[in-house]
Design a protein around this motif. Sequence first.
Motif, mmCIF file in Angstrom:
data_model
loop_
_atom_site.group_PDB
_atom_site.id
_atom_site.type_symbol
_atom_site.label_atom_id
_atom_site.label_comp_id
_atom_site.label_asym_id
_atom_site.label_seq_id
_atom_site.Cartn_x
_atom_site.Cartn_y
_atom_site.Cartn_z
ATOM 1 N N MET A 1 0.846 -1.183 0.000
ATOM 2 C CA MET A 1 0.000 0.000 0.000
ATOM 3 C C MET A 1 0.879 1.230 0.000
ATOM 4 S SD MET A 1 -1.444 0.288 3.908
ATOM 5 C CE MET A 1 -2.009 1.951 3.786
ATOM 6 N N ASN A 2 0.306 2.315 -0.403
ATOM 7 C CA ASN A 2 1.008 3.594 -0.375
ATOM 8 C C ASN A 2 0.513 4.399 0.811
ATOM 9 O OD1 ASN A 2 2.431 3.183 -2.799
ATOM 10 N ND2 ASN A 2 0.628 3.746 -3.965
ATOM 11 N N LEU A 3 1.396 5.134 1.406
ATOM 12 C CA LEU A 3 1.044 6.020 2.506
ATOM 13 C C LEU A 3 1.395 7.431 2.083
ATOM 14 C CD1 LEU A 3 0.166 6.470 5.459
ATOM 15 C CD2 LEU A 3 2.562 6.114 6.095
ATOM 16 N N ARG B 1 4.343 16.080 8.208
ATOM 17 C CA ARG B 1 4.436 14.745 8.811
ATOM 18 C C ARG B 1 5.597 13.951 8.213
ATOM 19 N NH1 ARG B 1 -1.679 14.596 8.634
ATOM 20 N NH2 ARG B 1 -2.296 14.823 10.806
ATOM 21 N N ALA B 2 5.767 14.039 6.920
ATOM 22 C CA ALA B 2 6.857 13.311 6.272
ATOM 23 C C ALA B 2 8.211 13.767 6.813
ATOM 24 C CB ALA B 2 6.787 13.505 4.755
ATOM 25 N N GLU B 3 8.378 15.059 6.982
ATOM 26 C CA GLU B 3 9.641 15.578 7.503
ATOM 27 C C GLU B 3 9.855 15.155 8.956
ATOM 28 O OE1 GLU B 3 13.319 17.462 7.604
ATOM 29 O OE2 GLU B 3 12.077 16.720 5.964
ATOM 30 N N ALA B 4 8.789 15.209 9.751
ATOM 31 C CA ALA B 4 8.902 14.775 11.150
ATOM 32 C C ALA B 4 9.259 13.292 11.230
ATOM 33 C CB ALA B 4 7.601 15.063 11.897
ATOM 34 N N LEU B 5 8.651 12.493 10.392
ATOM 35 C CA LEU B 5 8.946 11.063 10.365
ATOM 36 C C LEU B 5 10.386 10.822 9.903
ATOM 37 C CD1 LEU B 5 8.040 8.133 10.670
ATOM 38 C CD2 LEU B 5 7.086 8.274 8.352
ATOM 39 N N ARG B 6 10.828 11.533 8.902
ATOM 40 C CA ARG B 6 12.197 11.396 8.413
ATOM 41 C C ARG B 6 13.203 11.737 9.510
ATOM 42 N NH1 ARG B 6 16.283 14.023 7.337
ATOM 43 N NH2 ARG B 6 15.345 16.066 7.615
ATOM 44 N N LYS B 7 12.949 12.835 10.225
ATOM 45 C CA LYS B 7 13.851 13.249 11.299
ATOM 46 C C LYS B 7 13.872 12.217 12.426
ATOM 47 C CE LYS B 7 13.739 18.229 10.607
ATOM 48 N NZ LYS B 7 13.305 19.523 11.154
ATOM 49 N N ARG C 1 16.685 4.190 12.320
ATOM 50 C CA ARG C 1 15.743 3.203 11.756
ATOM 51 C C ARG C 1 15.166 3.784 10.474
ATOM 52 N NH1 ARG C 1 11.408 2.472 16.138
ATOM 53 N NH2 ARG C 1 10.708 0.817 14.780
ATOM 54 N N SER C 2 14.532 2.931 9.698
ATOM 55 C CA SER C 2 13.892 3.416 8.478
ATOM 56 C C SER C 2 12.514 3.990 8.813
ATOM 57 C CB SER C 2 13.738 2.281 7.466
ATOM 58 O OG SER C 2 12.782 1.331 7.920
ATOM 59 N N MET C 3 12.053 4.861 7.953
ATOM 60 C CA MET C 3 10.698 5.391 8.110
ATOM 61 C C MET C 3 9.699 4.243 8.053
ATOM 62 S SD MET C 3 11.175 8.842 5.777
ATOM 63 C CE MET C 3 9.453 9.050 5.479
ATOM 64 N N HIS C 4 9.954 3.288 7.181
ATOM 65 C CA HIS C 4 9.088 2.119 7.036
ATOM 66 C C HIS C 4 8.976 1.352 8.359
ATOM 67 C CE1 HIS C 4 7.254 -1.287 4.933
ATOM 68 N NE2 HIS C 4 8.062 -2.056 5.632
ATOM 69 N N ALA C 5 10.109 1.132 9.021
ATOM 70 C CA ALA C 5 10.115 0.394 10.287
ATOM 71 C C ALA C 5 9.308 1.135 11.351
ATOM 72 C CB ALA C 5 11.544 0.167 10.761
ATOM 73 N N ILE C 6 9.427 2.444 11.382
ATOM 74 C CA ILE C 6 8.679 3.229 12.369
ATOM 75 C C ILE C 6 7.181 3.151 12.104
ATOM 76 C CG2 ILE C 6 8.231 5.577 13.192
ATOM 77 C CD1 ILE C 6 11.246 6.087 12.886
ATOM 78 N N VAL C 7 6.791 3.241 10.847
ATOM 79 C CA VAL C 7 5.369 3.162 10.502
ATOM 80 C C VAL C 7 4.812 1.774 10.834
ATOM 81 C CG1 VAL C 7 3.714 3.205 8.593
ATOM 82 C CG2 VAL C 7 5.448 4.996 8.788
ATOM 83 N N LEU C 8 5.585 0.720 10.516
ATOM 84 C CA LEU C 8 5.118 -0.631 10.850
ATOM 85 C C LEU C 8 4.936 -0.796 12.354
ATOM 86 C CD1 LEU C 8 7.149 -2.984 8.480
ATOM 87 C CD2 LEU C 8 4.741 -2.333 8.328
#
Length: 66
Positions: free
Chosen positions: A3-5, A11-17, A24-31
Amino acid sequence: MAMNLRLDDERAEALRKQAELEGRSMHAIVLRAVDDYLAKNARESMIRETAIQEAAKWHELMERLK
C-alpha cells in the motif's frame, strides 16, 4: 499486500527526522506504529467484549438487588 502512505510535508519531515534520530527506516517506524495501534485496539475490544458478557451474566442478580 502493498500500500502507499501519503503524508503531508510536515508529517513526512517529522517522520524522516525521527527515523534519522533512531537510526531506523521510516518504514520500520510506521510498521511499529501500526502494530502498536492494532495491539491496543485488540486489547480494548477484548475488554469491551468481556465487560458485555459479564454484565449480561450478572444482569438478573443486579436487577433483583435494586
